[in-house]
Design an enzyme around this catalytic site. Structure first.
Site, PDB file in Angstrom:
ATOM      1  N   CYS A 245       0.813  -1.223   0.000  1.00  0.00           N
ATOM      2  CA  CYS A 245       0.000   0.000   0.000  1.00  0.00           C
ATOM      3  C   CYS A 245       0.844   1.269   0.000  1.00  0.00           C
ATOM      4  O   CYS A 245       0.394   2.315  -0.481  1.00  0.00           O
ATOM      5  CB  CYS A 245      -0.913   0.036   1.217  1.00  0.00           C
ATOM      6  SG  CYS A 245      -1.988  -1.387   1.436  1.00  0.00           S
ATOM      7  N   ILE A 246       2.047   1.211   0.553  1.00  0.00           N
ATOM      8  CA  ILE A 246       2.863   2.422   0.701  1.00  0.00           C
ATOM      9  C   ILE A 246       3.959   2.516  -0.351  1.00  0.00           C
ATOM     10  O   ILE A 246       4.846   3.368  -0.249  1.00  0.00           O
ATOM     11  CB  ILE A 246       3.478   2.521   2.110  1.00  0.00           C
ATOM     12  CG1 ILE A 246       4.469   1.377   2.361  1.00  0.00           C
ATOM     13  CG2 ILE A 246       2.381   2.525   3.176  1.00  0.00           C
ATOM     14  CD1 ILE A 246       5.315   1.556   3.620  1.00  0.00           C
TER      15      ILE A 246
END
EC number: 3.5.3.12
Length: 368
Positions: free
Chosen positions: A357-358
């Site tokens: 996600c990052i």
């Protein structure tokens, strides 16, 4: 920088698989105090560890606000990590950054999807989100890459996975949610995915992981490991709220054929926990109207599937959980030619996601 009015597919571009060669990986530095506890300091340490793990395999560029630039530069003390000043609303570059597409002539471009903080005013996680909606454009400006903008189509990068050979996996829970593209039918959504990612076959899983704040992003639940093979988050515990979700996903995957006509091989990855935030961790998050509240009674959507494939490596989260060792072994088995590096992922999970996600990979140019 050009802004084509055509589509990537019409111009000969496609979204490559994550295991295809990368030029670099992008990240955004966390600081939002109503999402990251204790002013973001524990999360910053976690993000720095992820960035340094990736930097062992490929260059990393981290975007930081003006107020955090010096701090980020000091903490990211690695010669393979670049820090650039970009303002944003939060740090989920998988969802706010561009989806890069490539052609067979050595060109790389980017798709700049509309972004509404995972639901806008109907379940979105914060407001405003304008700066996050600008992140993809800013990254493409820095890289001098052509930009395809979809003003009337909302999509987050974490809601899709592709095999690079014409097949995409997603979830109905997210892409068909009325808080994303209520004006479009499933057929119209599929048409947009085909036009902008050059896929031919779309596999719809019913749901993502239980309690996933993103409305069930597929990157926290199921991913490709190579063409024709997927890794699925799994539990055999019939009392686990994920049990029926896993069973339903497995049925769809077993009944599906990809764009090449292959039956999918499904590898199972145990779900950690169940994991919960402590009261102390929740108390460290600022309370701001319009932001997602933190509650120690709410189960966290922890997943080992939320990893990143890099050049020669796998960077995956660990949770100080008994299943960590099994997860590492499974990743090493399904990626025998990659080095598996596990980085503590709890602080990222507390914010609502994990390593995939990052991060946002930028593919290397390739010529046929």
């Amino acid at each position: 920088m050009s802004n084509p009015t055509s589509t990537p597919r019409a111009d000969g571009f496609r979204m490559p698989a994550e295991w295809e060669p990368h030029e670099q990986t992008w990240m955004v530095w966390p600081e939002r105090p109503d999402n990251w506890r204790n002013g973001g300091k524990p999360a910053q340490a976690a993000f720095a560890a992820v960035a340094k793990a990736i930097a062992r395999f490929e260059p990393v560029t981290v975007c930081a606000s003006a107020g955090q630039y010096e701090n980020a530069r000091a903490r990211l003390d690695d010669g393979n990590i670049r820090v650039v000043e970009i303002s944003s609303d939060d740090a989920w570059v998988r969802d706010t950054g561009p989806t890069f597409v490539i052609d067979d002539k050595g060109d790389v471009r980017g798709v700049d999807w509309g972004f509404n903080a995972w639901g806008g005013f109907e379940g979105g996680l914060y407001f405003p989100w304008q700066r996050d909606d600008q992140v993809a454009r800013k990254i493409l400006e820095i890289e001098r890459r052509a930009r395809y903008r979809t003003d009337d189509f909302v999509l987050e990068g974490g809601s899709i996975h592709v095999d690079g050979e014409g097949t995409l996996i997603t979830t109905e829970e997210c892409l068909l949610n009325h808080n994303r593209n209520p004006h479009l039918s499933q057929v119209e959504i599929e048409r947009t995915l085909r036009d902008y990612l050059a896929v031919d076959s779309i596999i719809w899983l019913p749901n993502g992981l239980y309690n996933d704040e993103t409305d069930g992003h597929v990157d926290n639940f199921c991913c490709y490991v190579r063409p024709g093979e997927v890794l699925l988050a799994w539990t055999d515990d019939q009392d686990d709220p994920n049990y029926l979700r896993c069973q339903a996903a497995l049925r769809v995957l077993e009944e599906s054929r990809d764009a090449k006509g292959r039956k999918l091989v499904v590898h199972k990855m145990p779900i950690p926990g169940p994991l919960y935030a402590t009261q102390e961790e929740c108390d460290g998050v600022d309370i701001v109207e319009g932001s997602q509240p933190r509650d120690p009674s709410i189960r966290l959507a922890g997943s080992y599937v939320n990893f990143l494939i890099v050049n020669g490596g796998i960077v995956a989260p660990s949770f100080d959980d008994p299943k960590d060792a099994e997860a590492r072994a499974i990743l090493q088995r399904v990626f025998p030619e990659h080095e598996v590096v596990m980085v503590p992922g709890r602080e990222i999970l507390l914010g609502g996601g994990n390593i995939h996600c990052i991060t946002q990979q930028q593919p290397a140019p390739r010529k046929a």
